[in-house]
Write an enzyme that holds these catalytic residues in place. Structure first.
Site, mmCIF file in Angstrom:
data_model
loop_
_atom_site.group_PDB
_atom_site.id
_atom_site.type_symbol
_atom_site.label_atom_id
_atom_site.label_comp_id
_atom_site.label_asym_id
_atom_site.label_seq_id
_atom_site.Cartn_x
_atom_site.Cartn_y
_atom_site.Cartn_z
ATOM 1 N N HIS A 67 0.828 -1.217 0.000
ATOM 2 C CA HIS A 67 0.000 0.000 0.000
ATOM 3 C C HIS A 67 0.857 1.261 0.000
ATOM 4 C CE1 HIS A 67 -3.077 -2.897 0.913
ATOM 5 N NE2 HIS A 67 -3.990 -1.960 0.709
ATOM 6 N N GLN A 85 -5.629 6.634 -5.992
ATOM 7 C CA GLN A 85 -5.741 8.078 -6.284
ATOM 8 C C GLN A 85 -7.146 8.577 -5.937
ATOM 9 O OE1 GLN A 85 -3.486 10.325 -7.740
ATOM 10 N NE2 GLN A 85 -5.022 11.942 -7.842
ATOM 11 N N GLU A 86 -8.167 7.826 -6.373
ATOM 12 C CA GLU A 86 -9.550 8.258 -6.123
ATOM 13 C C GLU A 86 -9.863 8.211 -4.621
ATOM 14 O OE1 GLU A 86 -11.938 5.827 -8.691
ATOM 15 O OE2 GLU A 86 -11.198 6.873 -10.478
ATOM 16 N N PHE A 119 1.197 2.736 7.397
ATOM 17 C CA PHE A 119 -0.127 2.937 8.000
ATOM 18 C C PHE A 119 -1.186 2.780 6.918
ATOM 19 C CE2 PHE A 119 -3.611 5.988 8.859
ATOM 20 C CZ PHE A 119 -4.088 5.442 10.040
ATOM 21 N N ALA A 123 -9.541 4.976 3.225
ATOM 22 C CA ALA A 123 -9.651 6.433 3.075
ATOM 23 C C ALA A 123 -11.079 6.860 2.740
ATOM 24 C CB ALA A 123 -8.677 6.906 1.993
HETATM 25 N N1 LIG Z 1 -1.898 3.723 3.176
HETATM 26 C C1 LIG Z 1 -3.195 3.576 2.874
HETATM 27 O O1 LIG Z 1 -4.074 3.477 3.733
HETATM 28 N N2 LIG Z 1 -3.493 3.549 1.560
HETATM 29 C C2 LIG Z 1 -4.765 3.448 1.091
HETATM 30 N N3 LIG Z 1 -5.973 3.560 1.786
HETATM 31 C C3 LIG Z 1 -6.949 3.593 0.872
HETATM 32 O O2 LIG Z 1 -8.160 3.712 1.119
HETATM 33 N N4 LIG Z 1 -6.432 3.475 -0.377
HETATM 34 C C4 LIG Z 1 -5.080 3.384 -0.300
HETATM 35 O O3 LIG Z 1 -4.256 3.282 -1.186
#
Ligand SMILES: NC(=O)N[C@H]1NC(=O)NC1=O
Length: 174
Positions: A67, A85-86, A119, A123
């Site tokens: 990630h 990105q989104e 971490f 998101a």
């Molecule tokens: N580091 C991390 O949490 N990355 C992410 N979280 C998310 O919702 N999309 C990601 O790429």
């Protein structure tokens, strides 16, 4: 695209479409393709979850290391996957003030130093404010608890990516 259409996909097409439901880990959808016919989205999610749970702790940490950082260099240089990105945009990370970027970078570094993986948080289900608060709070966890917590977030990210692929209008045209 309904579940019958998903079940009719060749593994090449399945991987093309679902290859990034776990960030940069196409081996996971490749592995669970064998479980078709899927009964629905929840069934796909359950197979992915079982596969991840069956990995040794080093494998789970490997998934986390695939990630990208939130508000990290890849966001700045445009090198994120489209999904990431989104997601980062949805949480407000494309509009950070320079001081917020510095704060996130320093918290991300501190976290990686402590745990040895980045971490991870879903998101789309959080604002940048929630995320910074969580990051600070989770820095206080022990490694095993934090690994489990982060893998739970990976599964939430996966569930939302699956939903958008299977339920979205654009996917209907596939
Ligand atoms: N580091 C991390 O949490 N990355 C992410 N979280 C998310 O919702 N999309 C990601 O790429």
């Amino acid at each position: 695209m309904d579940i019958n259409a998903v079940n009719a996909l060749s593994y090449e097409d399945f991987l093309e479409i679902f290859g990034n439901v776990i960030e940069k880990c196409p081996i996971i959808p490749a592995a669970i393709w064998i479980h078709r016919p899927f009964t629905g989205l929840a069934d796909i999610e359950a197979h992915i979850s079982d596969f991840i749970n069956s990995l040794p702790e080093s494998g789970k940490e490997g998934i986390l290391r695939c990630h990208p950082d939130l508000a990290g260099r890849e966001l700045q240089s445009g090198a994120l996957t489209r999904d990431s990105q989104e997601e980062q945009r949805a949480a407000g990370f494309t509009d950070l003030q320079p001081a917020e970027v510095s704060r996130m970078r320093s918290l991300n570094s501190e976290y990686k130093e402590r745990f040895g993986f980045p971490f991870v948080i879903c998101a789309r289900l959080n604002t940048k404010r929630d995320i910074m608060r969580e990051l600070l709070q989770r820095l206080g966890n022990d490694r095993a608890a934090e690994r489990a917590r982060a893998i739970g977030e990976v599964k939430k990210i996966c569930a939302l990516r699956l939903r958008s692929l299977v339920l979205s209008d654009s996917a209907n045209k596939l």
